[in-house]
Design an enzyme around this catalytic site. Structure first.
Site, mmCIF file in Angstrom:
data_model
loop_
_atom_site.group_PDB
_atom_site.id
_atom_site.type_symbol
_atom_site.label_atom_id
_atom_site.label_comp_id
_atom_site.label_asym_id
_atom_site.label_seq_id
_atom_site.Cartn_x
_atom_site.Cartn_y
_atom_site.Cartn_z
ATOM 1 N N SER A 60 0.838 -1.210 0.000
ATOM 2 C CA SER A 60 0.000 0.000 0.000
ATOM 3 C C SER A 60 0.873 1.259 0.000
ATOM 4 O O SER A 60 0.618 2.214 -0.738
ATOM 5 C CB SER A 60 -0.878 0.023 1.256
ATOM 6 O OG SER A 60 -1.798 -1.027 1.221
ATOM 7 N N ARG B 129 -12.764 -14.153 -2.093
ATOM 8 C CA ARG B 129 -11.848 -14.871 -1.180
ATOM 9 C C ARG B 129 -12.572 -15.824 -0.237
ATOM 10 O O ARG B 129 -11.971 -16.794 0.235
ATOM 11 C CB ARG B 129 -11.000 -13.862 -0.396
ATOM 12 C CG ARG B 129 -9.938 -13.239 -1.291
ATOM 13 C CD ARG B 129 -9.018 -12.288 -0.562
ATOM 14 N NE ARG B 129 -7.875 -11.982 -1.419
ATOM 15 C CZ ARG B 129 -7.067 -10.938 -1.270
ATOM 16 N NH1 ARG B 129 -7.280 -10.083 -0.283
ATOM 17 N NH2 ARG B 129 -6.052 -10.746 -2.078
ATOM 18 N N ASP C 86 -7.105 -8.096 4.346
ATOM 19 C CA ASP C 86 -6.338 -8.956 3.441
ATOM 20 C C ASP C 86 -5.835 -10.226 4.125
ATOM 21 O O ASP C 86 -5.248 -11.090 3.472
ATOM 22 C CB ASP C 86 -5.137 -8.181 2.874
ATOM 23 C CG ASP C 86 -5.581 -7.101 1.898
ATOM 24 O OD1 ASP C 86 -6.656 -7.243 1.290
ATOM 25 O OD2 ASP C 86 -4.852 -6.105 1.744
ATOM 26 N N ARG D 235 -13.385 -6.804 -11.541
ATOM 27 C CA ARG D 235 -13.664 -6.137 -10.263
ATOM 28 C C ARG D 235 -14.427 -4.822 -10.452
ATOM 29 O O ARG D 235 -14.288 -4.153 -11.470
ATOM 30 C CB ARG D 235 -12.344 -5.899 -9.511
ATOM 31 C CG ARG D 235 -11.683 -7.218 -9.164
ATOM 32 C CD ARG D 235 -10.376 -7.039 -8.440
ATOM 33 N NE ARG D 235 -10.556 -6.486 -7.115
ATOM 34 C CZ ARG D 235 -9.543 -6.167 -6.303
ATOM 35 N NH1 ARG D 235 -8.293 -6.329 -6.711
ATOM 36 N NH2 ARG D 235 -9.780 -5.687 -5.108
HETATM 37 C C1 S3P Z 1 -5.615 -1.304 -0.079
HETATM 38 C C2 S3P Z 1 -6.891 -1.300 0.415
HETATM 39 C C3 S3P Z 1 -7.675 -2.531 0.601
HETATM 40 C C4 S3P Z 1 -6.807 -3.781 0.534
HETATM 41 C C5 S3P Z 1 -5.833 -3.724 -0.606
HETATM 42 C C6 S3P Z 1 -4.902 -2.534 -0.434
HETATM 43 C C7 S3P Z 1 -4.917 -0.013 -0.223
HETATM 44 O O1 S3P Z 1 -8.637 -2.609 -0.431
HETATM 45 O O2 S3P Z 1 -7.622 -4.925 0.411
HETATM 46 O O3 S3P Z 1 -5.053 -4.902 -0.654
HETATM 47 O O4 S3P Z 1 -3.690 -0.010 -0.398
HETATM 48 O O5 S3P Z 1 -5.602 1.017 -0.146
HETATM 49 P P1 S3P Z 1 -10.093 -1.908 -0.319
HETATM 50 O O6 S3P Z 1 -9.905 -0.455 -0.397
HETATM 51 O O7 S3P Z 1 -10.850 -2.444 -1.502
HETATM 52 O O8 S3P Z 1 -10.647 -2.369 0.976
#
Ligand code: S3P
Length: 453
Positions: free
Chosen positions: A29, A358, A327, A129
């Protein structure tokens, strides 16, 4: 890009005690955000510890397509020469974000308030998605989106020539949506306000403040109210990316379920918006300790020490923790199979729209390997019978989802018979050194010729 190659089956056989030090790669992230904000600053941002997984490399390529100079200096050191807020050039090629929902959604936000158009695509997983969750708020700024039915990629975003600031309540707990709106707000005049009812990872807010944007967060009856003042000049930064707690989850969970294990995972970010898994494992009775707790780059960090934990019990995972471990549910479900009793996971509807569904992917693979799973639209439960109780022996589909593939590889380390995934290729999106790292700890990973799925 990922998911376009030939499937690479991968097998994990029961192994002896795992031991040693696991140096997991940089946070995914934070790596995406470093490149994107670096590209929107004026001057040269230096990044160390960048995750060089396919998802992040796709974002680096995308930033180049928008006009930033992104250079790999070797050894995890990167520089980004940014073009400034509102300075993006129009890409002359389709932007391929591979497998990365974070990449595509954040980049759409970052370009949506500039007078340029860009067309985005991804792999088979990403192109399934939902993108309307991002394009709906971007339309409020004045951007237009034309994609496939159901708001799917490939999709063209026509950026707003005269963007207006927005006030937006995020309808789903999603840091990607929140971040897309904030990044769009950067090039809108006035104040953009984003409200989230559940706190999600706050790396964008922290990093925007670090780059010199005016941004405040207040807790109110409506939720967390984030206010960003638009059109700042972002100052380039020196960023040291912390190691990824979501990647640390795999060696940690493997150590908890493989008899005799003792593994140290140093330097893991324990930002409260990310650390829910570790709290949950401790609630289950895991022998997981935080050593050498410290603050690095404004984030709480610790070395995690995980030892084999034969007495873990199933628990009701508090639903309010879901966003902080979203996650990690796949690998938690594997640990739950080796705990005693039922682990109930509620409030997790978002798991159905990740790189794969998932809940479905894990439930199917767990059942095939002899584990009892029940599921509903936004909950699932796993019944465990303690160490050594899981048969294994089956092949699971990874559905182009790195975390599904790694979760089943962790499971195979502690089952009675080896566990196979039809395709371990997606692991490279987030944890390209998973195989050598786990092998060094003692895992028995191999590559069978044929997936027997
Ligand atoms: C992320 C937010 C999450 C997470 C993804 C990384 C991010 O997704 O599942 O792996 O870096 O902002 P969502 O915003 O869809 O919850």
């Amino acid at each position: 890009m990922s998911g376009h190659g030939t499937p690479k089956p991968m097998r994990s056989a029961p192994c002896g005690a795992l031991s040693g030090v696991a140096d997991v790669p940089g946070d995914k992230s934070i790596s995406h955000r470093s490149l994107i904000l670096g590209a929107m600053a004026v001057g040269e941002t230096r990044i160390s510890g960048l995750l060089e997984g396919e998802d992040v490399l796709d974002t680096a390529r995308a930033m180049r397509a928008f006009g930033a100079e992104v250079t790999n200096r070797g050894g995890g050191e990167w520089t980004v020469h940014g073009v400034g807020v509102g300075g993006f050039a129009e890409p002359d090629q389709v932007i391929d974000c591979g497998n990365s929902g974070t990449g595509v959604r954040l980049i759409m936000g970052a370009m949506a308030t500039s007078p340029i158009s860009a067309t985005f695509t991804g792999d088979f997983s990403l192109n399934k998605r939902p993108m309307a969750r991002v394009t709906d708020p971007l339309a409020l700024f004045g951007a237009q989106a034309v994609g496939r039915s159901g708001g799917r990629l490939p999709m063209t975003i026509v950026g707003a020539a005269d963007p207006v600031p927005v006030r937006y309540t995020v309808p789903v707990p999603s840091a990607q949506v929140k971040s897309a709106v904030l990044l769009a707000g950067l090039n809108a005049p006035g104040q953009t306000v984003v409200i989230e009812q559940e706190a999600t990872r706050d790396h964008t807010e922290r990093m925007l403040a670090g780059f010199g944007a005016e941004i405040t967060t207040e807790d109110s009856d409506e939720g967390r109210v984030i206010t960003l003042t638009g059109q700042p000049e972002l100052a380039p930064q020196v960023i040291s990316v912390p190691r990824d707690p979501s990647s640390a989850a795999f060696p940690v969970c493997a150590a908890l379920i493989v008899p005799g294990s003792d593994v140290l995972v140093p330097g893991i970010g324990l930002n409260p918006t990310r650390a829910g898994l570790f709290a949950t494992l401790r609630d289950m009775g895991a022998d997981l300790t935080y050593e050498n707790q410290r603050t690095e780059g404004g984030e709480p960090v610790a070395d995690l020490r995980a030892r084999f934990s034969p007495d873990m019990r199933g628990i009701d995972v508090p639903p309010e923790r879901a966003a902080s471990m979203i996650d990690e549910y796949p690998v938690l479900s594997v640990v739950a199979a080796f705990a005693s009793g039922v682990t109930m996971m509620r409030g997790v509807r978002e798991l159905r729209v990740k790189e794969s569904d998932r809940i479905d992917a894990m439930a199917t693979g767990l059942r095939a390997n002899g584990v009892a799973v029940e599921e509903g639209e936004d909950w699932w439960s796993v019944t465990g019978h303690g160490p050594g109780s899981v048969t294994g022996g089956a092949t699971c589909a990874s559905h182009l989802d790195h975390r599904i593939a790694m979760s089943f590889m962790v499971m195979g380390m502690a089952t009675q018979h080896p566990v196979t995934v039809d395709d371990g290729g997606p692991i490279a999106t987030s944890f390209p050194i998973f195989e050598p790292l786990m092998t060094r700890l003692g895992a028995q990973l191999s590559h069978p010729e044929q997936p027997d799925i």
